[in-house]
Design an enzyme around this catalytic site. Sequence first.
Site, PDB file in Angstrom:
ATOM      1  N   ASP A  73     124.172  65.779  -6.817  1.00 52.64           N
ATOM      2  CA  ASP A  73     123.963  64.637  -5.928  1.00 52.64           C
ATOM      3  C   ASP A  73     125.253  64.169  -5.275  1.00 52.64           C
ATOM      4  O   ASP A  73     125.234  63.267  -4.441  1.00 52.64           O
ATOM      5  CB  ASP A  73     123.300  63.480  -6.689  1.00 52.64           C
ATOM      6  CG  ASP A  73     121.801  63.433  -6.445  1.00 52.64           C
ATOM      7  OD1 ASP A  73     121.273  64.393  -5.858  1.00 52.64           O
ATOM      8  OD2 ASP A  73     121.147  62.446  -6.836  1.00 52.64           O
ATOM      9  N   ASP A 113     113.421  57.593 -16.921  1.00 54.30           N
ATOM     10  CA  ASP A 113     112.945  58.495 -17.959  1.00 54.30           C
ATOM     11  C   ASP A 113     111.963  57.798 -18.900  1.00 54.30           C
ATOM     12  O   ASP A 113     110.943  58.366 -19.288  1.00 54.30           O
ATOM     13  CB  ASP A 113     114.125  59.074 -18.754  1.00 54.30           C
ATOM     14  CG  ASP A 113     115.247  58.067 -18.950  1.00 54.30           C
ATOM     15  OD1 ASP A 113     114.963  56.855 -18.918  1.00 54.30           O
ATOM     16  OD2 ASP A 113     116.396  58.475 -19.131  1.00 54.30           O
TER      17      ASP A 113
END
Length: 741
Positions: free
Chosen positions: A142, A453
């Site tokens: 990223d 998550d």
Amino acid sequence: MDSGEYSPLFETKKGRGRVIYRLFSISLFVAICFIWLYRFTHIITQQEDDGGKWAWIGLLASELWFGFYWILTQALRWNLVFRHPFKDRLSQRYEDMLPEVDIFVCTADPEIEPPIMVINTVLSVMAYDYPTEKLSVYLSDDGGSDVTFYAMLEASEFAKHWLPFCKKFKVEPRSPAAYFNTIIDSSSHFQSDTDFDNDLVAIKKLYTEMKNRIEDATKLKRVPKEVRLNHIGFSQWDSYSSRRDHDTILQILLHKKDPNNSKDVDGFILPTLVYLAREKRPQYHHNFKAGAMNSLIRVSSIISNGRVILNVDCDMYSNNSESIRDALCFFMDEKKGHEITYVQFPQTFENVTKNDLYASALLAWSNVEYRGADGCGGPMYIGTGCFHMRETLCGMKFYDEYRHKWKSEDDLFKETNLQEIEEKSKDLASCSYEENTQWGKEMGLKYGSLVEDVTTGLSIQINGWKSVYYIPARKAFLGLAPTSLLQVLIQHKRWSEGDLQILLSKYSPVWYAFGKISFGLQMGYCVYCLWAPNCLAILYYYIIPSLYLLKGIPLFPEVSSLWFIPFAYVIIGETTYSLFEFLLCGGTFKGWWNDLRIWLYKRTTSYLYAFSDTILKLFGFSNSVFIITSKVSEEEVAKRHDNEIMEFGTSSPMFTILATLALFNLFCFLNVLKNAVLRGGGFEAHKKIGLQVILCGFLVLINVPLYQGIFLRKDSGKLPNSLGMKSTMLALALALSFSYA
């Protein structure tokens, strides 16, 4: 499988000592009820003119909260389970039909997460003890860094030598850096093996040369010109504007469709290796790690489409080459495997000190609470070290007739060349692809939280799936824990803020999960989602009892009173149990003391900021920002960490709070000692405020590192003088204003 008696691929055992713990827990709950009764029945005796009544009511509210929260935590200790896989049975039955596995490694910043560290993780997962033609490794960058891509390019060449070396000598761990750091200890049984010695010298030389090239490029922040000209992949950076504004950059570095370039020195096919920097545009929210993971899920579905997906953080290298086989024992079990959606391994760290200065090992969490959650239906997904079934990660709901499909299908793009596959894959990582789709909602990782998550794991379990928690004898993954107090506090601020966001969102375990998962697991999720609100009760207990010491106003029963017994039982019982639990998990007494200290520091700073930011965000005054924890530390900082000296070294509002509270309690305690000396009377004179004195003394004792950082230390890791002076003035002002009020 033979038609004879069924032999499972894994077994589950209940934790020992459950009956004893449950009896102890019930007795502790009875004592807590007596404390509540004491507070309720004695409110009327408090004097309103000295403020004692309102302080009393505040303590009642705090103790009600503590009791409620303690009840929630029992869900994570009530039914511990221990898992054990049988890899030999897996090999006997399914060696010829093992599924393809896609491995996702995520990185975001080449300065905070150095490329040499990233590729060590990549190499470690490429070298799993698993058929290499069934392995595919993807790096999501990223940061969009050409230096990281260069490091991957170097790693793809080094892998041609490293994987045969690992296979030949069965080395552990299979991260080159980690292995070479331990080779002195681990090579004693190879001393007479000339082949090993020669191969070791050669492979170490290759690694050192590669490492030097990568680190030179990292320092210069540019790739050598001749390398850039010789590899077509670097041309994808021609339209690159910044890490927040660039096209999709995708390169398949190794693939079985290109056998001439994708074989190791022994002639065996290497795992598929892919670099991806998804498209970024300022006008599109990139959704942090969740967005990166969803892009990887889509891209990998075209390139390899592995049935099983493993994701690891870039600093969490594989420390156990058999982890894939461990996980498959749970997925491929004939009777229970079809219910299991993910296998979560613990998050462990290689740089934790002997006495765990910053409580980074999270021993109770990883060794007890997660096993308790497993006993309630499955642990949370923690974002790293987790094996997922692809279908369920994409939103598939459980139904009784479902069975995992393990037989590999023919390559969907058998006649397509690599260049065409790359072009098809790039579209799946574009900014606009997810518009008007269910990605981030019903498919893939969920958006809208700092801890995507946890939300994702909860959603999967709500869809009817079960999860498994497994701690192997040899740790599966090893990463890097923060090496300064500020890093620790920032990390826990992000975690607790994200968990509170979940509690207040549509994914809240209170209503979203009600009736869809077990009540015990629902309670377990609430334990973490309520981390941040804990700050209110803790801060009240931290300040008010000590504050009322200044005027000698008792807020607890006398030591000679029968009402003192439940307070003493809860304090002694809970303290003894937490110490016993910590030691049983492999900690030390000093480590337990450090754990208590960090427990207090998190609740008075990290959780306070998390709670405040979340409330402000609800009213539109604040936006959460994802902060990456640095994996780089200066030499002096690392040395102090190794010597277990707490690192401050900078001015931070969090440190101001910690220092002010510590100094305030020190002034209150010194005032008690002064009164005892000047007025005499000893114990008898202070028995009415005995518990307050003990509490204040405990807070002084646990804050010794702060006092050292303010008054005694001279190194660069101490608290800044300006912060010490400001905190001293604030603490004195608080104490004096109440004393003369």
